[in-house]
Scaffold this active site. Sequence first.
Site, mmCIF file in Angstrom:
data_model
loop_
_atom_site.group_PDB
_atom_site.id
_atom_site.type_symbol
_atom_site.label_atom_id
_atom_site.label_comp_id
_atom_site.label_asym_id
_atom_site.label_seq_id
_atom_site.Cartn_x
_atom_site.Cartn_y
_atom_site.Cartn_z
ATOM 1 N N CYS A 1 0.864 -1.182 0.000
ATOM 2 C CA CYS A 1 0.000 0.000 0.000
ATOM 3 C C CYS A 1 0.902 1.235 0.000
ATOM 4 O O CYS A 1 1.743 1.382 0.896
ATOM 5 C CB CYS A 1 -0.862 -0.035 1.254
ATOM 6 S SG CYS A 1 -1.873 1.428 1.529
ATOM 7 N N CYS B 1 -1.129 3.963 -6.195
ATOM 8 C CA CYS B 1 -2.010 3.270 -5.247
ATOM 9 C C CYS B 1 -2.187 1.857 -5.787
ATOM 10 O O CYS B 1 -2.439 1.677 -6.989
ATOM 11 C CB CYS B 1 -3.361 3.989 -5.178
ATOM 12 S SG CYS B 1 -4.620 3.087 -4.244
HETATM 13 N N1 DGL Z 1 -3.898 0.465 -1.792
HETATM 14 C C1 DGL Z 1 -3.705 1.682 -1.040
HETATM 15 C C2 DGL Z 1 -2.525 2.468 -1.618
HETATM 16 O O1 DGL Z 1 -1.711 1.892 -2.317
HETATM 17 C C3 DGL Z 1 -4.999 2.395 -0.953
HETATM 18 C C4 DGL Z 1 -4.997 3.443 0.091
HETATM 19 C C5 DGL Z 1 -6.311 3.731 0.683
HETATM 20 O O2 DGL Z 1 -6.864 2.837 1.335
HETATM 21 O O3 DGL Z 1 -6.734 4.872 0.574
HETATM 22 O O4 DGL Z 1 -2.353 3.648 -1.381
#
Ligand code: DGL
Length: 262
Positions: free
Chosen positions: A73, A183
């Site tokens: 993430c 993301c």
């Molecule tokens: N998959 C997360 C990222 O790479 C999402 C972040 C979120 O939950 O806003 O930033």
Amino acid sequence: MKNNPIGIFDSGIGGTSIWKEVIKLLPNENTIYLADSRNAPYGEKSSHEIISLCIKNTELLISKGCKLIIVACNTATTNAIDHLRKNYNISFIGIEPAIKPAALFSKTGAIGILATKGTLSSKLFEKTANEYTKNITTIEQDGEGLVTLIEEGKLNSNELNNLLRNYLTPMLNFNIDHLVLGCTHYPYLIPQIIEILGSTVKIIDAGEAVAKQTKAILAVQELLSNSLEKSSHYLYSNTQTKVLSEMLSDVSANFSVNKLDF
Ligand code: DGL
């Protein structure tokens, strides 16, 4: 320890885009994946809250015997990885927007970055952006709302397509030739992104690089699995498991998806 699992966590189902690269490159490894969907989106939370959630996920993965943790993430990495590295005696691999290759290879001198508010406002992002984009125009866009819609399984909805169009179309006016996906949920939107930006804008996603880095670190630490048994993959969500399972319909490896309170 060699045959202990690799732990992976994300604010939800997006980190499976990284998990898929990891199991492709390291087919002998066992994995445990945590989708903290109950607390998604991390990108709208304060740095302090993101760090607490990362501590919770990390401690669960350590209690399950993980030998290394991938923070799948961007928001969690850019806000919490320094804290995790300082406080736990285990290796962490993170992911952050791949600005460097986009800036290096840009011919038009303009690149787009689509990421969460939490990533774009982080100190780590600011530092990387300052380092690599001195002579480049960067168009940073907060993808507010996209993670929530992906978590709800609304990948092909008009709502998501309209949001994406609003976020990306202005970038075309700046003549960007690269779009950095900041993301791990966003690789699931690549077909829609190509529809909007056309196929000449190169989409940069760091998933494969994370898998390569994981392999390199395990090799250096002599922690690559030498098991002859079939690998096992356990994925856990703390909300419903339906959308997580749907995201894995293209995976041929053996895996199980379960609900877990964490
Ligand atoms: N998959 C997360 C990222 O790479 C999402 C972040 C979120 O939950 O806003 O930033």
